[in-house]
Write a protein that holds these residues in place. Sequence first.
Motif, PDB file in Angstrom:
ATOM      1  N   VAL A  46      31.624  14.265  10.614  1.00 39.09           N
ATOM      2  CA  VAL A  46      32.591  14.005  11.683  1.00 39.09           C
ATOM      3  C   VAL A  46      33.870  13.393  11.117  1.00 39.09           C
ATOM      4  CG1 VAL A  46      33.063  12.591  13.725  1.00 39.09           C
ATOM      5  CG2 VAL A  46      30.870  13.740  13.491  1.00 39.09           C
ATOM      6  N   GLU A  47      33.726  12.520  10.139  1.00 39.33           N
ATOM      7  CA  GLU A  47      34.874  11.785   9.605  1.00 39.33           C
ATOM      8  C   GLU A  47      36.000  12.714   9.182  1.00 39.33           C
ATOM      9  OE1 GLU A  47      35.940   8.264   6.378  1.00 39.33           O
ATOM     10  OE2 GLU A  47      34.022   9.318   6.240  1.00 39.33           O
ATOM     11  N   ALA A  50      38.499  18.266  11.491  1.00 35.75           N
ATOM     12  CA  ALA A  50      39.879  18.365  11.988  1.00 35.75           C
ATOM     13  C   ALA A  50      39.942  18.305  13.512  1.00 35.75           C
ATOM     14  CB  ALA A  50      40.522  19.657  11.485  1.00 35.75           C
ATOM     15  N   GLY A  51      38.987  18.934  14.186  1.00 35.25           N
ATOM     16  CA  GLY A  51      38.992  18.933  15.645  1.00 35.25           C
ATOM     17  C   GLY A  51      38.759  17.555  16.223  1.00 35.25           C
ATOM     18  N   PHE A  52      37.796  16.843  15.682  1.00 36.75           N
ATOM     19  CA  PHE A  52      37.517  15.486  16.141  1.00 36.75           C
ATOM     20  C   PHE A  52      38.715  14.577  15.898  1.00 36.75           C
ATOM     21  CE2 PHE A  52      36.135  11.180  14.912  1.00 36.75           C
ATOM     22  CZ  PHE A  52      35.600  10.756  16.121  1.00 36.75           C
ATOM     23  N   ARG A  53      39.277  14.649  14.704  1.00 37.16           N
ATOM     24  CA  ARG A  53      40.414  13.801  14.357  1.00 37.16           C
ATOM     25  C   ARG A  53      41.624  14.095  15.251  1.00 37.16           C
ATOM     26  NH1 ARG A  53      40.320  11.471   9.119  1.00 37.16           N
ATOM     27  NH2 ARG A  53      42.562  11.830   8.863  1.00 37.16           N
ATOM     28  N   GLU A  54      41.844  15.378  15.555  1.00 37.46           N
ATOM     29  CA  GLU A  54      42.983  15.734  16.401  1.00 37.46           C
ATOM     30  C   GLU A  54      42.774  15.257  17.832  1.00 37.46           C
ATOM     31  OE1 GLU A  54      46.817  17.404  17.101  1.00 37.46           O
ATOM     32  OE2 GLU A  54      45.721  16.730  15.319  1.00 37.46           O
ATOM     33  N   ASP A 111      31.794  22.716  15.981  1.00 39.99           N
ATOM     34  CA  ASP A 111      31.091  22.154  17.127  1.00 39.99           C
ATOM     35  C   ASP A 111      31.539  20.728  17.391  1.00 39.99           C
ATOM     36  OD1 ASP A 111      29.613  24.437  17.669  1.00 39.99           O
ATOM     37  OD2 ASP A 111      28.039  23.911  16.259  1.00 39.99           O
ATOM     38  N   TRP A 112      31.815  19.961  16.334  1.00 39.75           N
ATOM     39  CA  TRP A 112      32.325  18.601  16.532  1.00 39.75           C
ATOM     40  C   TRP A 112      33.622  18.646  17.333  1.00 39.75           C
ATOM     41  CZ3 TRP A 112      28.437  15.834  15.934  1.00 39.75           C
ATOM     42  CH2 TRP A 112      27.683  15.733  14.763  1.00 39.75           C
ATOM     43  N   GLY A 113      34.502  19.572  16.946  1.00 38.52           N
ATOM     44  CA  GLY A 113      35.782  19.694  17.628  1.00 38.52           C
ATOM     45  C   GLY A 113      35.621  20.061  19.092  1.00 38.52           C
ATOM     46  N   GLU A 114      34.667  20.959  19.377  1.00 44.47           N
ATOM     47  CA  GLU A 114      34.426  21.352  20.761  1.00 44.47           C
ATOM     48  C   GLU A 114      33.895  20.179  21.583  1.00 44.47           C
ATOM     49  OE1 GLU A 114      35.077  24.341  22.361  1.00 44.47           O
ATOM     50  OE2 GLU A 114      36.234  24.557  20.526  1.00 44.47           O
ATOM     51  N   MET A 115      33.006  19.394  20.988  1.00 39.62           N
ATOM     52  CA  MET A 115      32.472  18.234  21.702  1.00 39.62           C
ATOM     53  C   MET A 115      33.559  17.193  21.942  1.00 39.62           C
ATOM     54  SD  MET A 115      28.627  17.701  20.142  1.00 39.62           S
ATOM     55  CE  MET A 115      28.751  18.470  18.534  1.00 39.62           C
ATOM     56  N   ALA A 116      34.414  16.990  20.953  1.00 39.11           N
ATOM     57  CA  ALA A 116      35.510  16.031  21.098  1.00 39.11           C
ATOM     58  C   ALA A 116      36.516  16.521  22.134  1.00 39.11           C
ATOM     59  CB  ALA A 116      36.200  15.814  19.754  1.00 39.11           C
ATOM     60  N   ARG A 117      36.766  17.828  22.166  1.00 39.13           N
ATOM     61  CA  ARG A 117      37.688  18.392  23.164  1.00 39.13           C
ATOM     62  C   ARG A 117      37.155  18.134  24.571  1.00 39.13           C
ATOM     63  NH1 ARG A 117      37.901  22.355  26.484  1.00 39.13           N
ATOM     64  NH2 ARG A 117      35.860  23.103  25.796  1.00 39.13           N
ATOM     65  N   LYS A 238      41.040   7.347  11.327  1.00 38.85           N
ATOM     66  CA  LYS A 238      40.278   6.166  10.923  1.00 38.85           C
ATOM     67  C   LYS A 238      39.705   5.448  12.135  1.00 38.85           C
ATOM     68  CE  LYS A 238      43.096   5.507   6.771  1.00 38.85           C
ATOM     69  NZ  LYS A 238      44.186   4.703   6.151  1.00 38.85           N
ATOM     70  N   LEU A 239      40.506   5.375  13.210  1.00 40.50           N
ATOM     71  CA  LEU A 239      40.001   4.788  14.448  1.00 40.50           C
ATOM     72  C   LEU A 239      38.766   5.554  14.914  1.00 40.50           C
ATOM     73  CD1 LEU A 239      40.088   3.196  17.151  1.00 40.50           C
ATOM     74  CD2 LEU A 239      41.664   4.959  17.990  1.00 40.50           C
ATOM     75  N   GLY A 240      38.864   6.876  14.926  1.00 38.12           N
ATOM     76  CA  GLY A 240      37.760   7.694  15.403  1.00 38.12           C
ATOM     77  C   GLY A 240      36.477   7.482  14.628  1.00 38.12           C
ATOM     78  N   TRP A 241      36.568   7.515  13.310  1.00 39.21           N
ATOM     79  CA  TRP A 241      35.363   7.372  12.495  1.00 39.21           C
ATOM     80  C   TRP A 241      34.776   5.974  12.604  1.00 39.21           C
ATOM     81  CZ3 TRP A 241      31.317   9.445  10.871  1.00 39.21           C
ATOM     82  CH2 TRP A 241      30.565   8.934   9.814  1.00 39.21           C
ATOM     83  N   ASN A 242      35.611   4.947  12.598  1.00 40.58           N
ATOM     84  CA  ASN A 242      35.102   3.580  12.724  1.00 40.58           C
ATOM     85  C   ASN A 242      34.415   3.368  14.073  1.00 40.58           C
ATOM     86  OD1 ASN A 242      35.827   2.481  10.206  1.00 40.58           O
ATOM     87  ND2 ASN A 242      37.938   2.212  10.862  1.00 40.58           N
ATOM     88  N   ALA A 243      34.965   3.981  15.121  1.00 42.95           N
ATOM     89  CA  ALA A 243      34.335   3.855  16.437  1.00 42.95           C
ATOM     90  C   ALA A 243      32.985   4.563  16.469  1.00 42.95           C
ATOM     91  CB  ALA A 243      35.257   4.425  17.511  1.00 42.95           C
ATOM     92  N   VAL A 244      32.882   5.734  15.852  1.00 45.22           N
ATOM     93  CA  VAL A 244      31.606   6.452  15.793  1.00 45.22           C
ATOM     94  C   VAL A 244      30.565   5.625  15.044  1.00 45.22           C
ATOM     95  CG1 VAL A 244      30.432   8.456  14.776  1.00 45.22           C
ATOM     96  CG2 VAL A 244      32.554   8.763  16.057  1.00 45.22           C
TER      97      VAL A 244
END
Length: 260
Positions: A46-47, A50-54, A111-117, A238-244
């Motif tokens: 996840v870290e 690209a989809g999750f980070r965006e 799939d990570w990007g789709e879930m984050a979307r 970085k915010l996203g990964w630390n929160a996960v």
Amino acid sequence: MGHMRLGPLPATQPWKEVVRRIADGADVAQVAEATLRAAQRALATVEGDAGFREAVHLMVQLAVAGTTADAAGHLAGVGVELGESGSAAEVAAALSEALYQKMDGKGRRSDWGEMARGALVSTVTEYLTGQGGSLFEATRADLTGTLAPLHREKQFGEMGRRFFGTFTNEVLNYFLSKTLGAHVGQRFVTTNQLAVFKDGMRKHCAETAVIVEKFCGQWLAKCRRENNGQVSRDDAGKLGWNAVRKMQLELEERNRNNGN
């Protein structure tokens, strides 16, 4: 166009433990923690996704947009193109399209990007309608006022809590979907019992996400203070990964404390 899929549950010992817990009637806290532990290797990707980070970046940019005189103009600058409307439905559709456009490069859809979307669209729609914004009627000018509170620690913290709680629930459902269905007629005598279990999992994730609420709000304030009010994609990532990671650790802790 490439799409990176995470695949079905592997037949490893950690996943066998997840299946055993479901079959033995374990509660949602035990199943949630065991699932994320078993998915550790996949979750580590996840870290850099690209989809999750965006998705996290765009969530942050909504807060930054609210500090400007023209929120719609700021959003256009980060790829979120609105029409004449600033309604919740229009913003949700524009966010989805922006993410699709960003992910359309070779191998960038995942799939990570789709879930984050999905988590982002759900979270933003809930926020905008909760602020009194119309699902269909609001204008671009209305949007600036609706987003204005988001730069405050409390409001952005609440948005972060909803986003990461929803994302975590999506992740758990992704890995558990086929396994849970196989237990209808056994652990779950009826499909209604399965629905109750899934609702319990959703509530558990929402409660767990309280751990990231203050963190998200303070992070945004600190990042904007140190960067003249702006937030880069790298910082948002970085915010996203630390929160996960905080969500993972809190799920483990809640399991040790019987879900509390």
